[in-house]
Design an enzyme around this catalytic site. Structure first.
Site, mmCIF file in Angstrom:
data_model
loop_
_atom_site.group_PDB
_atom_site.id
_atom_site.type_symbol
_atom_site.label_atom_id
_atom_site.label_comp_id
_atom_site.label_asym_id
_atom_site.label_seq_id
_atom_site.Cartn_x
_atom_site.Cartn_y
_atom_site.Cartn_z
ATOM 1 N N ASP A 80 7.731 2.413 -3.516
ATOM 2 C CA ASP A 80 8.912 1.614 -3.140
ATOM 3 C C ASP A 80 8.628 0.666 -1.978
ATOM 4 O O ASP A 80 9.545 0.310 -1.228
ATOM 5 C CB ASP A 80 10.098 2.529 -2.779
ATOM 6 C CG ASP A 80 10.383 3.555 -3.851
ATOM 7 O OD1 ASP A 80 10.532 3.147 -5.012
ATOM 8 O OD2 ASP A 80 10.429 4.758 -3.537
ATOM 9 N N HIS A 108 10.285 -1.635 -10.074
ATOM 10 C CA HIS A 108 9.963 -2.832 -9.296
ATOM 11 C C HIS A 108 11.126 -3.812 -9.397
ATOM 12 O O HIS A 108 11.519 -4.208 -10.493
ATOM 13 C CB HIS A 108 8.667 -3.474 -9.809
ATOM 14 C CG HIS A 108 7.464 -2.600 -9.616
ATOM 15 N ND1 HIS A 108 6.264 -2.840 -10.230
ATOM 16 C CD2 HIS A 108 7.293 -1.493 -8.875
ATOM 17 C CE1 HIS A 108 5.394 -1.910 -9.870
ATOM 18 N NE2 HIS A 108 5.999 -1.078 -9.053
#
Length: 489
Positions: A80, A108
């Site tokens: 992340d 993403h």
């Protein structure tokens, strides 16, 4: 007699950096007739040479263009970090954008030039570059129904993928039975769960490792495919009480799926190597991150693949000698989803504030992420493993309200300094973090676009991180948009 070492100070320098600096292009610098030097003397040579390396590799980024035929973007923390944004930006300069490992557990988030948001899971983040071919490599595990849902969503948003996506025939298939097993495995752990996304990633890789997995190319022979899927389902039924999966219904469903997917299935090993030989530019997008690596991460609280540099070679079939830039993406702080040790974790109101300001909720699961200060020992560890040449520091703007920012610069265990990263979870859970307190800038930087316009304390924070890890921070994220990026001169 003092030990001797070989001087490989340029071994991880991109080839174009070596040539541009007038350095020898051979992998080993010759020091003396016997190419050896005492270790004590070597340390000074290495320090001077790495300083030169950082300066030279920095020049590889000029006017926003990355001078590397093959560039790899990897996560350096617990995922992340914002890899998708950098891949989306760099993809405008590349002919091929490829995924090499992981599955739909990777999330993403990217934005186009108008600010429209796209959430990707299996499709490479270069999909918004209409001139780029996107490759899903052999190291990825693929749930095809989820892939088609993702493609349909992209089409609804106006992003065409037709003729630009190719899936490796060597990639392994992830089925609903793997998702069922994932949930049953977590339930068995009874309070000691790994904290998986329950998307079947681990069981799919387990099928691959036990050699009863099914690959995308198997869909070319549907009778053989059906026989293999029945065996796989029987294995799950024998192993897990309460296992529920209608194998015959899935066999019928995959007849239609096969017709849809086979037109864009191919030999991606041949494709990427032919492209490289033709001088085309290849960008590799990592999924997950180094601290979740199956071998190097906080095992067993890790993913089921190798998100570090080794996973790129095995997951694409592209030799590591072809990698010219290896870019590590790191947040200006850290986050982690799921269970596992997390030395710099922040609790209480401050942790909640950072989570809220940084919108730290999983793209894939929506789960709130744990947050912590930047962990330098973990970042140095990732830097060494991957041979990073550049860093992209993201979400610096999230820290803008803080009067003081803590930087975890070392670990202690039982009062003694810890070298490297402890391999044992029990040790990592007990380490005491050594912190440096750094003055904050307490002003909004989300509109800043140049290095000189960043507040002095923000520049000092970036410089201190560089000093500690020994790699230049090339790109600095100051917001979610594609343009919210500062390039350090």
């Amino acid at each position: 007699m003092a030990p001797f070492v070989r001087a490989n100070v340029y071994s991880h320098m991109p080839a174009q950096c070596q040539a541009g600096a007038g350095f020898p292009t051979c992998r080993t610098l010759q020091l003396g007739a016997d190419r050896r030097r005492p270790a004590a003397a070597f340390s000074a040579v290495r320090r001077r040479s790495l300083t030169a390396l950082r300066a030279v590799c920095a020049s590889a980024v000029q006017d926003g263009r990355l001078d590397a035929q093959v560039a790899v973007v990897l996560g350096t923390q617990w995922g992340d970090e914002g890899k998708g944004k950098l891949v989306d930006i760099l993809a405008q300069q590349y002919d091929i954008v490829a995924r090499a490992q992981g599955g739909a557990n990777a999330g993403h988030t990217i934005y186009d030039s108008s600010g429209k948001k796209y959430a990707l899971h299996l499709v490479p983040s270069g999909i918004l570059n209409e001139n780029a071919q996107c490759v899903v490599g052999n190291g990825v595990v693929i749930h095809l129904p989820s892939l088609f849902e993702e493609l349909a969503t992209l089409k609804e948003q106006g992003a065409s993928t037709e003729g630009r996506l190719i899936v490796s025939d060597r990639a392994h298939l992830l089925f609903d039975l793997h998702k069922e097993i994932d949930g049953l495995r977590e339930a068995e752990l009874a309070g000691k769960q790994i904290g998986t996304t329950k998307r079947g990633i681990g069981p799919a890789y387990a099928s691959k490792a036990t050699r009863n997995g099914i690959r995308v190319g198997d869909l070319r022979d549907l009778d053989a495919f059906a026989a293999k899927l029945r065996v796989l389902a029987l294995d799950g039924q024998k192993r897990f009480q309460g296992f529920q999966y209608d194998v015959e219904a899935d066999i019928e469903r995959y007849k239609d799926i096969a017709r849809q997917v086979l037109p864009f299935v191919g030999d991606t090993v041949e494709l990427v190597n032919d492209a490289w030989e033709a001088g085309k530019r290849i960008l590799v997008e990592g999924a997950n991150a180094t601290m979740l690596d199956l071998d190097f991460g906080t095992y067993p609280f890790v993913t089921s693949s190798n998100p570090s540099i080794g996973g790129v070679a095995s997951g694409l079939g592209l030799a590591p000698t072809k990698f010219q830039a290896i870019i590590g993406v790191a947040k200006a702080y850290t986050t982690r989803v799921g269970a596992g040790p997390y030395p710099t974790e922040i609790f209480g109101d401050l942790g909640e504030d950072i989570r809220r300001i940084g919108a730290e909720y999983g793209t894939t699961t929506g789960r709130p992420r744990r947050v912590g200060w930047l962990d330098i020992p973990a970042l140095k560890y990732a830097t060494r493993i991957n041979g990073l040449t550049h860093i992209n520091l993201t979400k610096l703007d999230v820290l803008s309200d803080l009067a003081t920012i803590r930087l975890g610069v070392g670990y202690k265990l039982n009062g003694a300094a810890v070298r490297g990263m402890p391999s044992e979870i029990a040790e990592l859970e007990k380490v005491e973090v050594v912190y440096e307190d750094i003055p904050g800038w307490e002003t909004d930087i989300s509109k800043v676009r140049t290095w000189d316009d960043l507040p002095e304390n923000a520049r000092k924070y970036v410089a201190r991180i560089e000093e500690l890890i020994g790699v230049k921070i090339e790109w600095i994220g100051v917001g979610p948009g594609r343009d919210a990026l500062v390039v350090q001169p």
